[in-house]
Design a protein around this motif. Structure first.
Motif, mmCIF file in Angstrom:
data_model
loop_
_atom_site.group_PDB
_atom_site.id
_atom_site.type_symbol
_atom_site.label_atom_id
_atom_site.label_comp_id
_atom_site.label_asym_id
_atom_site.label_seq_id
_atom_site.Cartn_x
_atom_site.Cartn_y
_atom_site.Cartn_z
ATOM 1 N N GLY A 150 56.454 51.571 25.239
ATOM 2 C CA GLY A 150 56.302 50.542 24.218
ATOM 3 C C GLY A 150 56.336 49.134 24.766
ATOM 4 N N TYR A 151 56.187 49.006 26.086
ATOM 5 C CA TYR A 151 56.179 47.694 26.731
ATOM 6 C C TYR A 151 54.991 47.607 27.698
ATOM 7 C CZ TYR A 151 61.007 46.899 25.165
ATOM 8 O OH TYR A 151 62.138 46.725 24.412
ATOM 9 N N LEU A 152 54.565 46.383 27.978
ATOM 10 C CA LEU A 152 53.593 46.102 29.034
ATOM 11 C C LEU A 152 54.168 45.031 29.955
ATOM 12 C CD1 LEU A 152 50.154 46.006 27.158
ATOM 13 C CD2 LEU A 152 50.993 47.800 28.702
ATOM 14 N N GLU A 153 53.869 45.143 31.226
ATOM 15 C CA GLU A 153 54.342 44.152 32.192
ATOM 16 C C GLU A 153 53.392 42.957 32.210
ATOM 17 O OE1 GLU A 153 55.295 43.658 36.990
ATOM 18 O OE2 GLU A 153 54.499 45.546 36.200
ATOM 19 N N ALA A 154 53.951 41.780 32.108
ATOM 20 C CA ALA A 154 53.138 40.561 32.196
ATOM 21 C C ALA A 154 52.819 40.259 33.657
ATOM 22 C CB ALA A 154 53.888 39.394 31.564
ATOM 23 N N SER A 155 51.892 39.349 33.887
ATOM 24 C CA SER A 155 51.604 38.927 35.257
ATOM 25 C C SER A 155 52.797 38.154 35.807
ATOM 26 C CB SER A 155 50.353 38.039 35.293
ATOM 27 O OG SER A 155 50.644 36.740 34.800
ATOM 28 N N ASN A 156 52.894 38.090 37.130
ATOM 29 C CA ASN A 156 54.004 37.342 37.733
ATOM 30 C C ASN A 156 53.584 35.938 38.143
ATOM 31 O OD1 ASN A 156 52.426 37.908 39.960
ATOM 32 N ND2 ASN A 156 54.075 38.739 41.214
ATOM 33 N N VAL A 157 52.514 35.430 37.525
ATOM 34 C CA VAL A 157 52.035 34.070 37.799
ATOM 35 C C VAL A 157 52.860 33.076 37.000
ATOM 36 C CG1 VAL A 157 50.084 32.485 37.690
ATOM 37 C CG2 VAL A 157 49.706 34.902 38.259
ATOM 38 N N ASN A 158 53.447 32.105 37.706
ATOM 39 C CA ASN A 158 54.159 31.012 37.053
ATOM 40 C C ASN A 158 53.185 29.845 36.905
ATOM 41 O OD1 ASN A 158 55.732 28.476 36.852
ATOM 42 N ND2 ASN A 158 57.502 29.834 37.038
ATOM 43 N N VAL A 159 52.850 29.518 35.663
ATOM 44 C CA VAL A 159 51.811 28.515 35.410
ATOM 45 C C VAL A 159 52.202 27.154 35.973
ATOM 46 C CG1 VAL A 159 50.523 27.284 33.627
ATOM 47 C CG2 VAL A 159 50.986 29.725 33.372
ATOM 48 N N VAL A 160 53.456 26.750 35.792
ATOM 49 C CA VAL A 160 53.897 25.435 36.265
ATOM 50 C C VAL A 160 53.812 25.364 37.788
ATOM 51 C CG1 VAL A 160 55.831 23.827 36.393
ATOM 52 C CG2 VAL A 160 55.385 25.083 34.274
ATOM 53 N N GLU A 161 54.308 26.399 38.471
ATOM 54 C CA GLU A 161 54.249 26.416 39.934
ATOM 55 C C GLU A 161 52.800 26.401 40.418
ATOM 56 O OE1 GLU A 161 56.409 29.750 41.355
ATOM 57 O OE2 GLU A 161 58.395 28.903 40.898
ATOM 58 N N SER A 162 51.959 27.178 39.753
ATOM 59 C CA SER A 162 50.553 27.244 40.170
ATOM 60 C C SER A 162 49.841 25.912 39.962
ATOM 61 C CB SER A 162 49.829 28.357 39.402
ATOM 62 O OG SER A 162 50.372 29.622 39.713
ATOM 63 N N MET A 163 50.124 25.232 38.854
ATOM 64 C CA MET A 163 49.514 23.929 38.609
ATOM 65 C C MET A 163 49.983 22.912 39.641
ATOM 66 S SD MET A 163 47.379 24.121 36.169
ATOM 67 C CE MET A 163 47.125 22.368 35.903
ATOM 68 N N THR A 164 51.256 22.995 40.034
ATOM 69 C CA THR A 164 51.773 22.100 41.073
ATOM 70 C C THR A 164 51.071 22.351 42.399
ATOM 71 O OG1 THR A 164 53.948 22.032 39.997
ATOM 72 C CG2 THR A 164 53.846 21.366 42.302
ATOM 73 N N GLU A 165 50.882 23.633 42.748
ATOM 74 C CA GLU A 165 50.181 23.978 43.987
ATOM 75 C C GLU A 165 48.735 23.484 43.956
ATOM 76 O OE1 GLU A 165 50.508 28.167 44.428
ATOM 77 O OE2 GLU A 165 52.678 28.158 44.716
ATOM 78 N N MET A 166 48.104 23.570 42.789
ATOM 79 C CA MET A 166 46.724 23.100 42.664
ATOM 80 C C MET A 166 46.642 21.588 42.862
ATOM 81 S SD MET A 166 44.112 23.513 39.430
ATOM 82 C CE MET A 166 43.917 25.274 39.691
ATOM 83 N N ILE A 167 47.590 20.853 42.286
ATOM 84 C CA ILE A 167 47.606 19.393 42.449
ATOM 85 C C ILE A 167 47.818 19.027 43.915
ATOM 86 C CG2 ILE A 167 48.906 17.298 41.891
ATOM 87 C CD1 ILE A 167 49.464 18.559 39.140
ATOM 88 N N GLU A 168 48.742 19.732 44.588
ATOM 89 C CA GLU A 168 49.000 19.463 46.004
ATOM 90 C C GLU A 168 47.750 19.702 46.844
ATOM 91 O OE1 GLU A 168 52.247 21.975 46.984
ATOM 92 O OE2 GLU A 168 53.784 20.622 46.171
ATOM 93 N N ALA A 169 47.063 20.833 46.587
ATOM 94 C CA ALA A 169 45.856 21.153 47.350
ATOM 95 C C ALA A 169 44.754 20.120 47.091
ATOM 96 C CB ALA A 169 45.364 22.552 46.996
ATOM 97 N N THR A 170 44.627 19.684 45.840
ATOM 98 C CA THR A 170 43.603 18.695 45.498
ATOM 99 C C THR A 170 43.883 17.358 46.178
ATOM 100 O OG1 THR A 170 43.250 19.745 43.339
ATOM 101 C CG2 THR A 170 42.492 17.474 43.588
ATOM 102 N N ARG A 171 45.143 16.941 46.188
ATOM 103 C CA ARG A 171 45.502 15.673 46.837
ATOM 104 C C ARG A 171 45.320 15.757 48.351
ATOM 105 N NH1 ARG A 171 50.956 13.940 43.370
ATOM 106 N NH2 ARG A 171 49.819 13.267 41.501
ATOM 107 N N GLN A 172 45.625 16.920 48.913
ATOM 108 C CA GLN A 172 45.402 17.095 50.347
ATOM 109 C C GLN A 172 43.910 16.983 50.667
ATOM 110 O OE1 GLN A 172 47.101 20.656 52.177
ATOM 111 N NE2 GLN A 172 45.321 20.806 53.530
ATOM 112 N N TYR A 173 43.094 17.586 49.827
ATOM 113 C CA TYR A 173 41.640 17.517 50.024
ATOM 114 C C TYR A 173 41.167 16.067 49.957
ATOM 115 C CZ TYR A 173 36.688 18.664 49.370
ATOM 116 O OH TYR A 173 35.328 18.757 49.517
ATOM 117 N N GLU A 174 41.630 15.347 48.960
ATOM 118 C CA GLU A 174 41.203 13.960 48.775
ATOM 119 C C GLU A 174 41.686 13.072 49.921
ATOM 120 O OE1 GLU A 174 42.868 13.135 44.990
ATOM 121 O OE2 GLU A 174 41.173 13.974 43.856
ATOM 122 N N ALA A 175 42.896 13.326 50.418
ATOM 123 C CA ALA A 175 43.418 12.513 51.524
ATOM 124 C C ALA A 175 42.574 12.700 52.778
ATOM 125 C CB ALA A 175 44.870 12.886 51.802
#
Length: 245
Positions: A198-223
């Motif tokens: 009667g249960y399903l396992e959710a993904s283990n993706v943390n949206v806040v952490e992932s968005m932070t990683e995306m911002i870091e990667a984007t800023r590194q690219y721009e730099a």
């Protein structure tokens, strides 16, 4: 000077690939039992600089960065209550074994149903395996006990295969949330995880952490992009100044 451009270019390439990994994770944030990927970066070999003509060592010089690869984070996601009889979530370690046209594959996605033959199947029609073969549930009442035994109308009919391996890094991702076990996984054995009906396992993706990683990667690219632009302007000035008194 050109060496600096190559170093910056490698940084842009690494940032783009890392951003692609994060983007894929975010795209699967609502995928049942999805396991996120993590990018692993490493630097290129450093160069030892020497001054001529006395051959005096000046120190080492970095030559850029590259994406060494990715690894899958198999940590559990949260359990979401559905109250559906054939929604099964593994609490702890382990994978369901399923029979596909390409052979046995493994998944954490327990969103199952019954086919016309009374067999328990995945949403793609793959057979869910028990110790005695494909699981069959001919009856009115379907339940599971703490040993992952399948109980139909009060009688134990089979035990659900919940397995794990010596080395999970040997699993290869396929589509539809399936994994193939390569020889690198080592031994296969029964896992300690228990099935929560009667249960399903959710993904283990943390949206806040992932968005932070995306911002870091984007800023590194721009730099790094700005570094290349600066080098380009400097080279243009140098070329235009050649021959000027």
């Amino acid at each position: 000077m050109l060496r600096g451009m190559y170093t910056a270019a490698s940084g842009m390439n690494e940032a783009k690939k890392r951003n692609d990994v994060v983007t894929n994770n975010l795209a699967n944030v609502n995928t049942t039992a999805y396991k996120k990927d993590q990018a692993v970066s490493e630097s290129f070999k450093e160069m030892l600089l020497k001054r001529l003509p006395d051959n005096k060592e000046l120190g080492s010089l970095g030559t850029g960065v590259k994406l060494d690869g990715t690894y899958t984070d198999y940590s559990s996601g949260g359990l979401e209550k559905t109250q559906n009889t054939l929604d099964w979530a593994i609490d702890g370690e382990g994978f369901f074994a399923v029979q596909t046209p390409e052979g046995i594959r493994y998944t954490r996605n327990g969103n199952f149903s019954l086919n016309e033959q009374g067999q328990i199947v995945t949403q793609d029609g793959n057979l869910v395996m028990g110790q005695a073969g494909p699981l069959e549930a001919f009856g009115e009442e379907i339940s599971l006990d703490n040993d992952n035994n399948l109980i139909v109308d009060g009688a134990v009919v089979d035990q659900v295969q919940v397995v794990t391996f010596d080395d999970l890094d040997g699993l290869v991702q396929e589509g539809s949330n399936l994994y193939e076990a390569t020889p690198e996984v080592g031994n296969e054995f029964m896992a300690t995880g228990t099935i929560q009906q009667g249960y399903l396992e959710a993904s283990n993706v943390n949206v806040v952490e992932s968005m932070t990683e995306m911002i870091e990667a984007t800023r590194q690219y721009e730099a790094n992009q700005r570094v290349i632009s600066t080098y380009d302007d400097t080279l243009e000035q140098a070329v235009n100044s050649v021959g000027n008194v």
